[in-house]
Design an enzyme around this catalytic site. Structure first.
Site, short mmCIF file in Angstrom:
data_model
loop_
_atom_site.label_atom_id
_atom_site.label_comp_id
_atom_site.label_asym_id
_atom_site.label_seq_id
_atom_site.Cartn_x
_atom_site.Cartn_y
_atom_site.Cartn_z
N GLU A 16 74.96 -52.27 -31.49
CA GLU A 16 76.09 -53.13 -31.16
C GLU A 16 77.38 -52.37 -31.46
O GLU A 16 77.56 -51.87 -32.57
CB GLU A 16 76.05 -54.40 -32.01
CG GLU A 16 77.21 -55.33 -31.70
CD GLU A 16 77.33 -56.50 -32.66
OE1 GLU A 16 77.26 -56.29 -33.89
OE2 GLU A 16 77.51 -57.63 -32.17
N LYS A 59 84.20 -68.88 -47.14
CA LYS A 59 84.74 -67.55 -47.45
C LYS A 59 85.23 -66.93 -46.16
O LYS A 59 84.46 -66.67 -45.24
CB LYS A 59 83.67 -66.66 -48.08
CG LYS A 59 84.25 -65.29 -48.45
CD LYS A 59 83.16 -64.27 -48.55
CE LYS A 59 83.56 -62.87 -48.23
NZ LYS A 59 84.66 -62.62 -47.32
N CYS A 115 80.09 -61.68 -30.24
CA CYS A 115 78.65 -61.57 -30.52
C CYS A 115 77.86 -61.64 -29.23
O CYS A 115 76.78 -61.07 -29.12
CB CYS A 115 78.21 -62.65 -31.48
SG CYS A 115 78.84 -64.28 -31.04
N GLU A 129 73.82 -66.00 -38.13
CA GLU A 129 74.33 -65.78 -36.76
C GLU A 129 74.82 -64.34 -36.71
O GLU A 129 75.86 -64.02 -37.30
CB GLU A 129 75.50 -66.72 -36.48
CG GLU A 129 75.15 -68.18 -36.41
CD GLU A 129 74.39 -68.52 -35.16
OE1 GLU A 129 74.44 -67.73 -34.19
OE2 GLU A 129 73.73 -69.57 -35.14
P1 NAD Z 1 80.41 -58.43 -41.66
O1 NAD Z 1 78.94 -58.69 -41.73
O2 NAD Z 1 80.92 -57.11 -42.11
O3 NAD Z 1 81.20 -59.52 -42.54
C1 NAD Z 1 81.03 -60.90 -42.30
C2 NAD Z 1 81.39 -61.64 -43.58
O4 NAD Z 1 80.42 -61.37 -44.59
C3 NAD Z 1 82.74 -61.26 -44.16
O5 NAD Z 1 83.40 -62.43 -44.61
C4 NAD Z 1 82.35 -60.36 -45.32
O6 NAD Z 1 83.29 -60.32 -46.37
C5 NAD Z 1 81.08 -61.04 -45.79
N1 NAD Z 1 80.19 -60.19 -46.60
C6 NAD Z 1 80.01 -58.85 -46.51
N2 NAD Z 1 79.08 -58.45 -47.40
C7 NAD Z 1 78.67 -59.55 -48.07
C8 NAD Z 1 77.72 -59.78 -49.10
N3 NAD Z 1 77.00 -58.79 -49.63
N4 NAD Z 1 77.54 -61.04 -49.54
C9 NAD Z 1 78.24 -62.06 -49.01
N5 NAD Z 1 79.16 -61.91 -48.03
C10 NAD Z 1 79.37 -60.66 -47.57
O7 NAD Z 1 80.83 -58.72 -40.16
P2 NAD Z 1 82.25 -58.50 -39.45
O8 NAD Z 1 82.48 -57.06 -39.22
O9 NAD Z 1 83.28 -59.29 -40.17
O10 NAD Z 1 81.99 -59.24 -38.05
C11 NAD Z 1 81.39 -58.62 -36.96
C12 NAD Z 1 79.92 -58.99 -36.86
O11 NAD Z 1 79.79 -60.40 -36.78
C13 NAD Z 1 79.30 -58.45 -35.59
O12 NAD Z 1 78.02 -57.94 -35.86
C14 NAD Z 1 79.20 -59.67 -34.70
O13 NAD Z 1 78.22 -59.60 -33.70
C15 NAD Z 1 78.92 -60.74 -35.70
N6 NAD Z 1 79.24 -62.05 -35.13
C16 NAD Z 1 78.23 -62.91 -34.82
C17 NAD Z 1 78.52 -64.15 -34.24
C18 NAD Z 1 77.44 -65.14 -33.91
O14 NAD Z 1 77.75 -66.29 -33.69
N7 NAD Z 1 76.18 -64.74 -33.87
C19 NAD Z 1 79.84 -64.49 -33.98
C20 NAD Z 1 80.84 -63.58 -34.28
C21 NAD Z 1 80.53 -62.37 -34.86
#
Ligand code: NAD
Length: 490
Positions: free
Chosen positions: A383, A175, A284, A250
């Site tokens: 963050e 996704k 991240c 992650e």
């Molecule tokens: P987000 O959590 O808003 O969304 C991530 C994904 O989850 C999207 O595809 C979104 O559509 C999906 N999603 C949202 N709600 C959901 C649900 N209830 N069920 C299933 N899927 C759902 O994050 P974002 O704003 O897209 O990305 C930024 C975040 O990602 C930051 O917190 C960043 O630190 C983190 N991040 C972590 C890493 C790592 O490797 N640890 C790497 C990159 C980004």
């Protein structure tokens, strides 16, 4: 406007109800692409296709060596289009082209790496003795994997899920993020070119509901591999109570960078600048809490401010640009709110803090440095995922370590010192999945990453990642031909 399609069961398709949503270019605020908005039925179809492909083969039953070769073909199919993939990701997210193009080439290497590992996941013979049944531990793929990724570094983050999952013999439904889906949809052409059997790889696009929720709660999903924010993770954990899918999370970070008085300050300035202003801080592993020992505080912070002011903000497609825009307007709004609250509570703005005057469109934000007398400010606790650095002063090593440890997050950290013993002690004391000494942001697909504490659990990258997409099976084989009557005691 470019129209994209999803890829389900080996075929490109629109959402079954024809719905789509626009994708914005954050440098111009223009809508540039239309992305299908998957219905619950579409997601169900994708999972069922992946399940059928897993149950009936040939993917899960093919020799691991053959699967490895298929991953090599994916890598080969990416390389001629690496620049195009990078350009697409840059248009969708504002991340610098020179970084996205490099990452697209690196993504090919990730598929090669796991292609090479596909036939190196060995089982074991347990040492039960020559007269016992032959007692083996073999590894089996899990089944359908749901891979959920955010918008930043989407090709690379997805590759760390797709490549080991497929190499181990699983099938997958990816996704993409609703904020930036295009690069992964372009990448899917490489999957098509590599000739994977139908249903092995599927990609759906859309938001949390219905797309994300249908995927993580689907009864045929065996593992959810999630990268994103902690708030989303907190929803996914209970959502998987029904299907008992195993989880890897992650998540975000608030990583400390400690600069001791004996540090090489040139290195420390370069490292700390990369840590927070690389990718506009939308990483991240961003080093967003800079802790400097008092004798070098003024020099280090002064030089950071001077360096930040020289950062060239601009079009992320331009090779001369150092920092592009933030990816979404929501990102910028949140940063402005938390920064405003912190400044009104007494945090001291040293540079930046607003939208650069030179741009009347695009989600640009200045490189920002804020002096904080303690860690109680909203910008230190949360963050931000943007180019905002909090700086703090310390006197003794113990104080720096205590400050570094005082965070809910534990994704990464950095230490700058010419005293290796002290740097090593400090690195060991930082509770994080990755710590750099005298550098920051360098990475390797061979070294696992992942969080401590609320930065999540599970690890990606490295050799073990492929094993995490398998389960062990204990296998006992009688070699004696004399299975005893169970009710006759001997
Ligand atoms: P987000 O959590 O808003 O969304 C991530 C994904 O989850 C999207 O595809 C979104 O559509 C999906 N999603 C949202 N709600 C959901 C649900 N209830 N069920 C299933 N899927 C759902 O994050 P974002 O704003 O897209 O990305 C930024 C975040 O990602 C930051 O917190 C960043 O630190 C983190 N991040 C972590 C890493 C790592 O490797 N640890 C790497 C990159 C980004």
């Amino acid at each position: 406007m470019k129209r994209y399609q999803m890829f389900i069961d080996g075929k490109w398709c629109d959402a079954s109800n024809g719905a789509s949503f626009p994708s914005l270019n954050p440098a111009t605020e223009d809508e540039w692409a239309l992305i299908p908005d998957a219905t619950a039925d579409d997601v169900d179809r994708a999972v069922r296709a992946a399940h059928r492909a897993f149950e009936t083969g040939p993917w899960s039953r093919m020799s691991p060596t053959e699967r490895g070769k298929a991953l090599f073909r994916i890598a080969e199919a990416i390389l001629p289009h690496a620049e195009h993939l990078g350009r697409t990701e840059t248009t969708d997210t504002g991340k610098l082209l020179r970084e996205t193009a490099w990452q697209a080439n690196n993504v090919a290497e990730i598929y090669r790496y796991y292609g090479g590992l596909a036939d190196k996941v060995h089982g074991e013979i347990a040492p039960t003795g020559p007269n016992a049944p032959l007692s083996m531990v073999v590894r089996e793929p899990l089944g359908v994997i749901a891979a959920i990724v955010p918008w930043n570094s989407q090709l690379q983050l997805a590759a760390f899920k797709i490549a080991p999952a497929l190499a181990a013999g699983n099938t997958i439904v990816v996704k993409a993020s609703e904020d930036a889906s295009a690069a992964l949809l372009e990448f899917t052409k490489a999957i098509e070119a590599a000739g994977l059997p139908e249903g092995v790889f599927n990609i759906v696009t859309g938001g949390a509901r219905p797309c994300g929720e249908t995927l993580v709660t689907h009864p045929l999903v065996r593992r959810v591999s999630f990268t994103g924010g902690v708030d989303t993770a907190r929803k996914i954990i209970p959502a998987t109570a029904g299907n008992l899918a195993r989880l890897s999370l992650e998540l975000g970070g608030k990583s400390p960078v400690i600069v001791y008085k004996d540090a090489d300050i040139d290195n420390a300035v370069n490292g700390a600048t990369a840590a927070i202003f690389g990718a506009s801080g939308q990483s991240c592993g961003a080093g967003s809490r800079l802790m400097v020992q008092s004798p070098v505080y003024d020099e280090m912070v002064g030089r950071m401010v001077e360096r930040a002011k020289r950062i060239r903000i601009g079009d992320p497609l331009d090779e001369e640009t150092d920092m592009g825009p933030l990816a979404t307007v929501a990102q910028r709004d949140r940063i402005e709110r938390l920064l405003g609250e912190s400044v009104s509570q007494g945090a001291e703005l040293l540079c930046g803090g607003g939208r650069p005057a030179a741009f009347n469109r695009g989600y640009y934000f200045e490189p920002t440095i804020v002096a904080c007398r303690n860690q109680d400010f909203p910008i230190v606790r949360n963050e931000l995922f943007g180019p905002v650095l909090s700086v703090l002063k310390f006197d003794e090593e113990e104080e720096a370590i205590a400050m570094a440890r005082d965070s809910e997050y534990g994704f990464a950290g950095g230490v700058f010192s010419t005293d290796f013993a002290k740097a090593y002690r400090t690195a060991r004391a930082i509770p994080a999945g990755r710590v750099w000494i005298n550098t920051y942001r360098v990475t390797s697909m061979m070294v696992p990453f992942g969080g401590f504490k609320q930065s999540g659990y599970g690890r990606e990258a490295g050799i073990d990642a492929i094993r995490d997409y398998t389960d062990t099976k204990g296998l006992f084989v009688d070699l004696s031909g004399q299975v005893a009557d169970p009710f006759v005691m001997r």
